[in-house]
Design a protein around this motif. Structure first.
Motif, PDB file in Angstrom:
ATOM      1  N   LEU A 137      -7.509  -5.873   2.867  1.00 56.67           N
ATOM      2  CA  LEU A 137      -7.356  -4.455   3.150  1.00 56.67           C
ATOM      3  C   LEU A 137      -7.710  -4.153   4.611  1.00 56.67           C
ATOM      4  CD1 LEU A 137      -8.730  -2.629  -0.018  1.00 56.67           C
ATOM      5  CD2 LEU A 137      -6.377  -3.132   0.610  1.00 56.67           C
TER       6      LEU A 137
ATOM      7  N   LEU B 238      -8.113   3.582  -6.101  1.00 54.54           N
ATOM      8  CA  LEU B 238      -6.762   3.938  -6.542  1.00 54.54           C
ATOM      9  C   LEU B 238      -5.796   2.791  -6.342  1.00 54.54           C
ATOM     10  CD1 LEU B 238      -6.406   7.554  -5.183  1.00 54.54           C
ATOM     11  CD2 LEU B 238      -7.280   6.765  -7.382  1.00 54.54           C
TER      12      LEU B 238
ATOM     13  N   LYS C  19      -5.485   5.960  11.883  1.00 54.06           N
ATOM     14  CA  LYS C  19      -6.308   5.012  11.146  1.00 54.06           C
ATOM     15  C   LYS C  19      -6.061   5.171   9.658  1.00 54.06           C
ATOM     16  CE  LYS C  19     -10.289   4.329  14.110  1.00 54.06           C
ATOM     17  NZ  LYS C  19     -11.630   4.860  14.357  1.00 54.06           N
ATOM     18  N   LEU C  20      -6.393   4.126   8.953  1.00 58.90           N
ATOM     19  CA  LEU C  20      -6.252   4.186   7.509  1.00 58.90           C
ATOM     20  C   LEU C  20      -7.606   4.389   6.849  1.00 58.90           C
ATOM     21  CD1 LEU C  20      -3.752   1.485   6.255  1.00 58.90           C
ATOM     22  CD2 LEU C  20      -3.433   3.936   6.524  1.00 58.90           C
ATOM     23  N   LEU C  21      -7.620   5.208   5.840  1.00 58.55           N
ATOM     24  CA  LEU C  21      -8.811   5.342   5.006  1.00 58.55           C
ATOM     25  C   LEU C  21      -8.432   4.903   3.601  1.00 58.55           C
ATOM     26  CD1 LEU C  21      -9.922   8.901   6.160  1.00 58.55           C
ATOM     27  CD2 LEU C  21     -10.826   6.710   6.943  1.00 58.55           C
ATOM     28  N   TRP C  22      -9.009   3.803   3.162  1.00 59.27           N
ATOM     29  CA  TRP C  22      -8.625   3.281   1.848  1.00 59.27           C
ATOM     30  C   TRP C  22      -9.229   4.119   0.738  1.00 59.27           C
ATOM     31  CZ3 TRP C  22      -4.764   0.134   1.548  1.00 59.27           C
ATOM     32  CH2 TRP C  22      -4.474  -0.708   2.627  1.00 59.27           C
ATOM     33  N   LYS C  23      -8.410   4.378  -0.268  1.00 62.00           N
ATOM     34  CA  LYS C  23      -8.935   4.939  -1.506  1.00 62.00           C
ATOM     35  C   LYS C  23      -9.074   3.749  -2.444  1.00 62.00           C
ATOM     36  CE  LYS C  23      -8.066   9.011   0.203  1.00 62.00           C
ATOM     37  NZ  LYS C  23      -9.162   9.835   0.721  1.00 62.00           N
TER      38      LYS C  23
ATOM     39  N   ALA D 142       0.824  -1.196   0.000  1.00 65.68           N
ATOM     40  CA  ALA D 142       0.000   0.000   0.000  1.00 65.68           C
ATOM     41  C   ALA D 142       0.856   1.242   0.000  1.00 65.68           C
ATOM     42  CB  ALA D 142      -0.912  -0.013   1.207  1.00 65.68           C
ATOM     43  N   THR D 143       0.349   2.221  -0.649  1.00 67.62           N
ATOM     44  CA  THR D 143       0.934   3.548  -0.552  1.00 67.62           C
ATOM     45  C   THR D 143       0.040   4.327   0.386  1.00 67.62           C
ATOM     46  OG1 THR D 143       1.686   3.424  -2.814  1.00 67.62           O
ATOM     47  CG2 THR D 143       1.529   5.598  -1.841  1.00 67.62           C
ATOM     48  N   ILE D 144       0.637   4.809   1.437  1.00 68.62           N
ATOM     49  CA  ILE D 144      -0.197   5.537   2.388  1.00 68.62           C
ATOM     50  C   ILE D 144       0.199   6.993   2.349  1.00 68.62           C
ATOM     51  CG2 ILE D 144      -0.792   5.779   4.815  1.00 68.62           C
ATOM     52  CD1 ILE D 144      -0.155   2.730   4.967  1.00 68.62           C
TER      53      ILE D 144
END
Lengths: 110, 823
Positions: free
Chosen positions: B613, B635, B628-632, B587-589
Motif C-alpha cells: 500500500l 475498506l 497524496k493518498l489516504l488509505w481507508k 485500489a479504488t481512489i
C-alpha cells in the motif's frame, strides 16, 4: 483523465509458510488479490480555497470534477488556491497581482 | 218525517226480512229466491228514506265482515297454523308444501271474497234499480259503488291484518324464494347459451339502460319457446301475487318477492364473485340480472297489468281473464316504468353487494395486485355507481392496521403492499384522493420504522427489491416499475405541454370532473395532480434531502464493495478516480468530498500488504504530485485462497478478516488480546469478526488460562465443517457480510447523531434551566434559538430519536412525556 500506475512487482504468488514444529498444520496463503480503498488529498494544509471558499479536495465553483480537472496551485507565499480561482483573480488585476491572503506579490511557486 | 203505524210495520217487517235474507245469503250462498227477497227488502227500505238505506248498508257491511271473519280469515289462517308453531327454521319445511298450502288457502279465501263481492254488487244493483225508478233520483251510483267496494276491501284487509300470524311474511318470502330458485335453474341452463349472444350484444350495449331493455325484448323473441315453459311458472306466481294483492297484502307481497329476489341476487353475486380476483364478474352478474330476475319481473308485471298504482277495487273486479291481455307475452310489451325502476334497483343492489364483497377482500386483492386487476376494475365500476368510496377507505384502513402495519410484517413487504396499493387505487381513483387517505396510515407507520429509508433506497437501486430471500414478490423490480411508470406519466406530461391550442383546451375542459366530495380541499385540486409513486414513496422518508443522503450512503457502499467497477458507466464516476495498478493490489481512489463520511476503523495490516500500500501511495504521489493518498485500510475487498494440506479454499472477505487470518500464517495460535494488539482491532470487535473464520471451520476457539482471554487456533486437518460449502473443498464464499458491523459508510443515523451533537449542550442547558421539558417544547425552543450556523433543521422525530439516545446513555430521563436531566 486516467492515469494507470503500472508497477510490476514479482508478487504474483506470495506464499507464506508457517513453520510448524509438528508439521501438521500448515496454512499457505496461496494467492491473494487485495482491493483497497483510499481517498486522495491535495495536502494543502488548509480546508478551503480562500477565494471560492470551496474545499480544496473538491473543486472550484466552475468545475464539476475535482482532482486533475481542477488542480491546486501554490504561490510563492505558500498559499494554495484552486488554479481556476487564482487565475481569475490574477487576470482581473490591472497591475501586479497580489496574493488574496497575504497581499504579497503573487508568484506561482516553482 | 212522520211515520204512521202501517209504514212502521212495513219497515219493521222488511228490515227483519232483510236481516234474515242477509243471514241466509251469507251463510249458505243463498238461492235465487233469497236473492229476490233480498232485493225487494232493500228496495222497500230505501223507499223510507236515506237513513234506513244507510242503516241497511251498514248492517250489510257488518254482516259481510262477520261472515268473512268466520268463513274467510280464520280458515285462511288455519292453513298456516302448522308453520306458525315451528319457530326455529323454516328451512326444514318442504317448499312444495308451502306452495301447495299457499295456493290452496288463497284459492279458498278468494272464493269467499268473490262471493261476498257478488252480494255486494247485488246490493248496489238493488239500490240502483230502486233509484232509477224514482223520478228525482239524481243519485250518484258510481260513487256509492266505489265507496262500498273500497270499504269492503278495507274490511277484508283489516280483518286479515288484524289476525296476521307473525310468520306469515316469512312464509311468503320462503315461497317466493323457492319459486325464484326454480325459475333461476330453468333460466340458468339457458343462461349459458345466452352468454354467447350476450357477448355479441355487448357491442351495441353502449347506450345505457333504456336501450338495454329494448334489446332484452329482442332476446326474448328467440327465447320465446323456452319462455313459455317458464310462463306457466310465472303465471302461477303471478296468480299468487294477484290473490295476495287482492287481499290487501300488496306491500307485504312486494316486500316478500323483492327480498327473495335480492337474496337470490346476493347469493348469485357471492357465487360468481367468490375469491377469484382474476376475472371480471360484473358482466356476468349483469347478464344474470337480465336473464333471471328481470325476466321474472317483466313477466310478473305484465301479468299483473303492471298496476301497482292501480286502484285496488277495480283490479279486484276484473276477472282473471280480463287482467291478462296479450301483453303477458313479453315479446310484445314495451318495458314499463316499473320494470326500469326494478332494473335500476337490482343493478344498484348488485353493484353494492359486489362492492361490499370486494372491499372486504381488498387487502387480498391488492396483495396479488397485477393479477387481480379485473377485480379492481369491477370495484371501480361499482364505486362509480354507488359512490361509497368512504366505505372503501374505512374498511381498507382497518384491514391495513390489522393485517399489515404490525410488528411482524417486514418493511419490505409493507413497502411492496404500499406500492401495490398505490397502483391499484390509482385505477379506482385517478385523482388520488382516496389514496391520500389510505396511504396516510401506512406512511405514518413506516416513518416510525428505522429501516424504512434504507429499504426504500435498496428497493429503488436494487433490481432484486432488496430482500434476498424475496418473500413472494417474485423479483419484480420496483425500480423497473417506476421507470415504466415514469415513462407513461412523462408521455402524459408531454401531451399536456404540447396541447396548448384552443381545441385541446376545450377537450380538456370537457374532460374535467370535479373532485369527489371526500376530497380534502386543502390538498390542492385534482387539476395537474398526478399520482406519482416515486413521490409518494419519497414522501414517506420525509424530504428529498433525506432520501438523497440515504441514497448516497447505499450507493457508496455498493461502489466500495465492487472491485472491478466499470467506472465509465456510472453516474458518480467522477468521484472514483483510478484503478488497477499492482499485480495483486488494485485500489479504488475516491474524492472524499463527494462521498458520505466514511466509517473509520483501526486496523493494522500485515506487513507485506502494508508495504504494498505504501508503495502504491508513493507511486501515486509521484504521478499526481502534490496529491497524496489516504488509505481507508478497513475498506475494500480481498480475494484469497487458503491452501491447507489437502485442499484449497477461496474466500472473498473484507480487509479486517484478511488481516486476521494472515496473522495465523506466522503463528497458528493466538490469544484474543495478542491478536487484537497485532491487528490493531479492539478486542470486542475482533471477537465478533473472527467468528466468521470460526464459522468457516478455519479456526477454533477455546478458553485460555485467563477466562477473559480466548484462544484461537488454526484447525488441524481441516475437518469439513462447512458441509454446505460443498464439494472438493474448493469452495467459493461470497463476501462475508455481517450487516450491522460491516457498514463501510457511516449510516444516516450516525450522521444524524453527529449533527445533533451540536445541540446536545444546548438541550442540557435548557433542561438545567427549566427542570423538565416536553419534546414539543424542546423542538420549538431549538427552532427559535438555533438559527445561526448550523441552523436547527431537524424534524420532531429526529429530535425524539436523538433524545431517546441520550436517555439510553443515561444523560437524560423521560417521565410522562417530559425530559429531565439525569441526577
Amino acid at each position: 483523465m486516467k492515469v494507470k500506475l503500472l508497477l510490476n512487482l514479482v508478487l504474483h504468488s506470495v506464499e507464506f509458510f508457517s513453520p510448524n514444529a509438528e508439521g501438521t498444520v500448515i496454512l499457505v496463503l496461496h494467492e491473494y488479490r487485495w482491493h483497497a480503498v483510499a481517498s486522495w488529498t491535495w495536502d494543502a494544509q488548509d480546508e478551503t480555497c480562500g477565494i471560492c471558499r470551496m474545499a480544496f479536495d473538491g473543486c472550484c465553483s466552475d468545475c464539476k470534477l475535482p482532482g486533475d480537472d481542477c488542480p491546486l496551485i501554490w504561490g510563492a507565499c505558500n498559499h494554495a488556491f484552486h488554479l481556476h480561482c487564482i487565475l481569475k483573480w490574477v487576470n482581473t488585476q490591472t497591475s501586479q497581482a497580489h496574493c488574496p491572503m497575504c497581499r504579497r506579490e503573487w508568484q506561482f511557486k516553482g | 218525517m212522520n211515520f204512521n203505524d202501517d209504514t212502521l210495520q212495513e219497515i219493521c217487517q222488511s228490515f227483519s226480512g232483510f236481516c234474515a235474507a242477509v243471514k241466509s245469503l251469507l251463510n249458505d250462498s243463498g238461492d235465487l229466491s233469497v236473492r229476490q227477497d233480498f232485493v225487494t227488502h232493500v228496495q222497500t227500505l230505501c223507499k223510507h228514506g236515506d237513513r234506513l238505506r244507510t242503516l241497511a248498508r251498514d248492517y250489510f257491511l257488518r254482516s259481510l265482515e262477520e261472515a268473512f271473519e268466520k268463513n274467510g280469515a280464520s280458515r285462511f289462517w288455519r292453513h298456516f297454523e302448522n308453520y306458525s308453531k315451528i319457530e326455529e327454521d323454516l328451512e326444514k319445511i318442504d317448499e312444495d308444501e308451502i306452495q301447495r298450502v299457499l295456493c290452496k288457502a288463497l284459492e279458498e279465501i278468494c272464493l269467499v271474497k268473490e262471493d261476498q263481492e257478488k252480494w255486494l254488487l247485488i246490493f248496489v244493483q238493488a239500490l240502483q234499480s230502486y233509484m232509477e225508478n224514482v223520478p228525482d233520483g239524481k243519485y250518484n251510483f258510481e260513487a256509492e259503488k266505489d265507496y262500498l267496494l273500497s270499504k269492503y276491501q278495507l274490511i277484508v284487509s283489516s280483518i286479515l291484518m288484524a289476525s296476521l300470524p307473525r310468520r306469515f311474511p316469512e312464509i311468503l318470502r320462503w315461497y317466493f324464494k323457492g319459486r325464484l330458485e326454480e325459475l333461476s335453474t330453468i333460466m340458468g341452463g339457458e343462461l349459458n347459451e345466452e352468454n354467447e349472444c350476450q357477448d355479441r350484444d355487448e357491442m351495441d350495449l353502449d347506450d345505457k339502460s333504456k336501450c338495454r331493455i329494448g334489446e332484452m325484448d329482442i332476446d326474448e323473441c328467440y327465447r320465446q319457446d323456452k319462455f313459455s315453459e317458464n310462463n306457466k311458472l310465472v303465471k302461477n306466481i303471478g296468480k299468487v301475487v294477484r290473490d295476495l294483492r287482492n287481499l290487501g297484502f300488496t306491500s307485504m307481497t312486494e316486500d316478500a318477492y323483492a327480498s327473495a329476489i335480492f337474496l337470490l341476487l346476493k347469493d348469485k353475486v357471492h357465487n360468481l364473485a367468490g375469491d377469484d380476483y382474476r376475472s371480471s364478474v360484473l358482466d356476468s352478474i349483469k347478464g344474470w340480472i337480465q336473464a333471471v330476475p328481470l325476466q321474472f319481473l317483466n313477466a310478473l308485471l305484465a301479468y299483473l297489468g303492471d298496476s301497482t298504482s292501480f286502484d285496488q277495487h277495480s283490479s279486484a273486479l276484473k276477472s282473471p281473464l280480463a287482467s291478462q291481455p296479450s301483453s303477458s307475452y313479453p315479446g310484445t310489451s314495451t318495458p314499463s316504468q316499473g320494470l326500469v325502476k326494478w332494473k335500476l334497483r337490482l343493478e344498484y343492489f348488485a353493484y353494492e353487494t359486489l362492492q361490499d364483497l370486494r372491499i372486504a377482500k381488498l387487502f387480498e386483492i391488492i396483495v396479488d395486485y397485477p393479477e387481480s386487476s379485473p377485480a379492481i376494475e369491477d370495484l371501480k365500476q361499482c364505486l362509480e355507481y354507488t359512490g361509497q368510496h368512504s366505505k372503501l377507505v374505512e374498511s381498507f384502513i382497518s384491514a391495513l392496521k390489522y393485517r399489515l402495519l404490525t410488528a411482524g410484517a417486514s418493511t419490505n413487504d409493507i413497502l411492496h403492499q404500499y406500492v401495490s396499493t398505490i397502483k391499484a387505487l390509482r385505477t379506482i381513483d385517478p385523482a388520488g384522493i382516496f389514496l391520500e387517505a389510505v396511504g396516510e396510515p401506512i406512511r405514518d407507520y413506516l416513518r416510525g420504522r428505522k429501516d424504512t429509508t434504507k429499504c426504500i433506497v435498496t428497493m429503488l437501486t436494487d433490481g432484486t427489491s432488496g430482500n434476498p430471500n424475496g418473500s413472494g414478490n417474485n423479483g419484480d423490480s420496483l425500480l423497473e416499475e417506476l421507470n415504466r411508470d415514469e415513462e407513461n406519466q412523462e408521455n402524459v406530461g408531454l401531451d399536456d405541454a404540447f396541447n396548448t391550442d384552443d381545441k385541446q383546451a376545450w377537450v380538456d375542459a370537457q374532460r374535467w370532473e370535479p373532485d369527489p366530495v371526500e376530497a380534502d380541499p386543502t390538498k390542492g385540486s385534482q387539476n395537474r395532480r398526478k399520482v406519482d409513486i416515486f413521490g409518494m414513496i419519497v414522501s414517506i422518508i420525509g424530504s428529498k434531502d433525506q432520501f438523497v443522503n440515504e441514497y448516497r450512503v447505499v450507493l457508496a457502499e455498493k461502489l466500495l464493495d465492487k472491485s472491478d467497477y466499470d467506472i465509465d458507466s456510472e453516474i458518480h464516476a467522477e468521484s472514483v478516480e483510478t484503478g488497477i495498478s499492482l499485480d495483486n493490489l488494485d485500489a479504488t481512489i475516491i474524492s472524499s468530498n463527494f462521498w458520505p463520511p466514511i466509517q473509520d476503523e483501526a486496523l493494522i495490516l500485515p506487513e507485506p500488504v502494508d508495504h504494498l500500500l505504501s508503495d502504491y501511495a508513493r507511486r501515486f504521489h509521484e504521478v499526481k504530485t502534490p496529491r497524496k493518498l489516504l488509505w481507508k485500510k478497513n475498506l475494500g475487498t480481498v480475494k484469497l485462497e487458503l491452501q491447507f494440506e489437502d485442499k484449497a479454499m477461496q474466500f472473498t472477505v473484507g480487509p479486517v478478516h484478511a488481516a486476521i487470518i494472515m496473522q495465523f500464517q506466522e503463528q497458528t495460535s493466538w490469544t484474543s488480546k495478542n491478536l487484537a494488539a497485532a491487528t490493531g482491532i479492539p478486542v470486542d470487535v475482533l471477537n465478533r469478526r473472527i467468528s466468521f473464520w470460526i464459522s468457516k471451520g478455519v479456526l477454533t476457539e477455546s478458553l485460555g488460562t485467563d477466562p477473559s482471554d480466548h484462544v484461537f487456533t488454526l484447525v488441524e486437518g481441516m475437518v469439513d465443517t462447512s458441509k454446505n460449502s460443498g464439494n472438493g473443498g474448493n469452495s467459493e464464499e461470497l463476501l462475508a457480510v455481517d450487516e450491522e458491523a460491516e457498514r463501510s459508510v457511516a449510516s444516516v443515523e450516525d450522521q444524524l447523531r453527529k449533527e445533533m451533537m451540536v445541540y446536545e449542550k444546548f438541550i442540557m442547558g435548557m433542561l438545567t434551566n427549566f427542570g423538565s421539558m416536553a419534546l414539543d417544547r424542546i423542538h420549538n425552543t431549538l427552532k427559535m434559538f438555533c438559527i445561526a450556523d448550523p441552523p436547527y433543521d431537524k424534524s420532531l422525530q429526529q429530535l425524539q430519536s436523538f433524545l431517546s439516545g441520550l436517555v439510553s446513555e443515561e444523560k437524560l430521563e423521560l417521565r410522562d412525556g417530559m425530559y429531565f436531566l439525569k441526577k
